[in-house]
Design a protein around this motif. Structure first.
Motif, mmCIF file in Angstrom:
data_model
loop_
_atom_site.group_PDB
_atom_site.id
_atom_site.type_symbol
_atom_site.label_atom_id
_atom_site.label_comp_id
_atom_site.label_asym_id
_atom_site.label_seq_id
_atom_site.Cartn_x
_atom_site.Cartn_y
_atom_site.Cartn_z
ATOM 1 N N ARG A 66 0.833 -1.210 0.000
ATOM 2 C CA ARG A 66 0.000 0.000 0.000
ATOM 3 C C ARG A 66 0.865 1.257 0.000
ATOM 4 N NH1 ARG A 66 -5.113 -1.106 4.003
ATOM 5 N NH2 ARG A 66 -5.648 -3.177 3.226
ATOM 6 N N GLY A 67 1.960 1.229 0.747
ATOM 7 C CA GLY A 67 2.866 2.371 0.767
ATOM 8 C C GLY A 67 3.465 2.649 -0.595
ATOM 9 N N ALA A 68 3.833 1.601 -1.318
ATOM 10 C CA ALA A 68 4.400 1.752 -2.662
ATOM 11 C C ALA A 68 3.370 2.317 -3.634
ATOM 12 C CB ALA A 68 4.926 0.413 -3.165
ATOM 13 N N GLU A 69 2.108 1.979 -3.443
ATOM 14 C CA GLU A 69 1.048 2.554 -4.274
ATOM 15 C C GLU A 69 0.901 4.046 -4.009
ATOM 16 O OE1 GLU A 69 -2.490 0.343 -3.429
ATOM 17 O OE2 GLU A 69 -1.884 -1.367 -4.676
ATOM 18 N N LEU A 70 0.995 4.433 -2.734
ATOM 19 C CA LEU A 70 0.852 5.840 -2.357
ATOM 20 C C LEU A 70 2.055 6.673 -2.789
ATOM 21 C CD1 LEU A 70 -0.599 5.320 1.225
ATOM 22 C CD2 LEU A 70 -1.809 6.345 -0.716
ATOM 23 N N ASP A 71 3.250 6.096 -2.688
ATOM 24 C CA ASP A 71 4.480 6.827 -3.014
ATOM 25 C C ASP A 71 5.510 5.863 -3.606
ATOM 26 O OD1 ASP A 71 6.711 8.428 -3.200
ATOM 27 O OD2 ASP A 71 6.863 8.836 -1.051
ATOM 28 N N PRO A 72 5.503 5.709 -4.916
ATOM 29 C CA PRO A 72 6.432 4.773 -5.556
ATOM 30 C C PRO A 72 7.911 5.108 -5.340
ATOM 31 C CG PRO A 72 4.684 5.415 -7.083
ATOM 32 C CD PRO A 72 4.564 6.292 -5.869
ATOM 33 N N ALA A 73 8.227 6.348 -4.988
ATOM 34 C CA ALA A 73 9.626 6.744 -4.786
ATOM 35 C C ALA A 73 10.145 6.388 -3.390
ATOM 36 C CB ALA A 73 9.785 8.245 -5.024
ATOM 37 N N MET A 74 9.241 6.052 -2.463
ATOM 38 C CA MET A 74 9.653 5.744 -1.093
ATOM 39 C C MET A 74 10.437 4.426 -1.061
ATOM 40 S SD MET A 74 7.260 5.217 2.286
ATOM 41 C CE MET A 74 6.297 3.951 1.467
ATOM 42 N N LYS A 75 11.547 4.429 -0.348
ATOM 43 C CA LYS A 75 12.329 3.205 -0.144
ATOM 44 C C LYS A 75 11.643 2.361 0.928
ATOM 45 C CE LYS A 75 15.709 4.684 -2.776
ATOM 46 N NZ LYS A 75 15.076 5.306 -3.910
ATOM 47 N N ILE A 76 11.769 1.031 0.797
ATOM 48 C CA ILE A 76 11.143 0.115 1.753
ATOM 49 C C ILE A 76 12.172 -0.917 2.187
ATOM 50 C CG2 ILE A 76 9.344 -1.613 2.095
ATOM 51 C CD1 ILE A 76 7.747 -0.082 -0.116
ATOM 52 N N VAL A 77 12.282 -1.098 3.511
ATOM 53 C CA VAL A 77 13.187 -2.109 4.081
ATOM 54 C C VAL A 77 12.356 -2.949 5.051
ATOM 55 C CG1 VAL A 77 15.220 -2.518 5.515
ATOM 56 C CG2 VAL A 77 15.227 -0.647 3.838
ATOM 57 N N PHE A 78 12.492 -4.278 4.916
ATOM 58 C CA PHE A 78 11.790 -5.199 5.813
ATOM 59 C C PHE A 78 12.729 -5.679 6.910
ATOM 60 C CE2 PHE A 78 9.563 -5.791 1.738
ATOM 61 C CZ PHE A 78 8.260 -5.551 2.158
ATOM 62 N N ILE A 79 12.174 -5.829 8.105
ATOM 63 C CA ILE A 79 12.892 -6.427 9.235
ATOM 64 C C ILE A 79 12.011 -7.533 9.807
ATOM 65 C CG2 ILE A 79 14.301 -4.422 9.830
ATOM 66 C CD1 ILE A 79 12.239 -3.635 11.905
ATOM 67 N N THR A 80 12.638 -8.507 10.445
ATOM 68 C CA THR A 80 11.866 -9.562 11.086
ATOM 69 C C THR A 80 12.694 -10.219 12.179
ATOM 70 O OG1 THR A 80 10.498 -11.523 10.738
ATOM 71 C CG2 THR A 80 12.545 -11.370 9.441
ATOM 72 N N GLY A 81 12.004 -10.714 13.160
ATOM 73 C CA GLY A 81 12.654 -11.446 14.236
ATOM 74 C C GLY A 81 12.636 -12.944 13.990
ATOM 75 N N PHE A 82 12.040 -13.358 12.877
ATOM 76 C CA PHE A 82 11.948 -14.777 12.563
ATOM 77 C C PHE A 82 13.098 -15.202 11.676
ATOM 78 C CE2 PHE A 82 7.687 -13.506 13.677
ATOM 79 C CZ PHE A 82 7.226 -14.576 14.426
ATOM 80 N N ALA A 83 13.683 -16.340 11.993
ATOM 81 C CA ALA A 83 14.800 -16.854 11.185
ATOM 82 C C ALA A 83 14.273 -17.347 9.841
ATOM 83 C CB ALA A 83 15.478 -18.009 11.922
ATOM 84 N N ALA A 84 15.045 -17.125 8.823
ATOM 85 C CA ALA A 84 14.625 -17.544 7.470
ATOM 86 C C ALA A 84 15.034 -18.976 7.205
ATOM 87 C CB ALA A 84 15.238 -16.629 6.423
#
Length: 84
Positions: A66-84
């Protein structure tokens, strides 16, 4: 200085990240859930969305979409506490 939106449901992690980013000179708004963060994205422009992936309600993937739809120029970084 970047304007950063932080979405993290873990209180300790949110507090640590927010304080660290502010000490580094960034303007940080932090939210404990995706719903609050999405409302902020609808009101304001951010340079970066830093979001946990696993959160109750709106998760980080949906928030990023949804954030990318609102502002395609915004950078996005994901974080998680779960091991991959």
């Amino acid at each position: 200085m970047s304007k950063i939106l932080l979405a993290e449901d873990d209180d300790a992690m949110r507090s640590f990240l927010s304080a660290s980013l502010r000490r580094a000179g960034h303007d940080v708004q932090d939210y404990e859930d995706g719903e609050g963060a999405l409302e902020a994205l609808e009101r304001e422009v951010f340079d970066l969305l830093l979001t946990d992936i696993v959160m109750p309600g709106i998760d980080g993937i949906e928030l990023a979409r949804r954030g990318a739809e609102l502002d395609p120029a915004m950078k996005i970084v994901f974080i998680t506490g779960f091991a991959a």
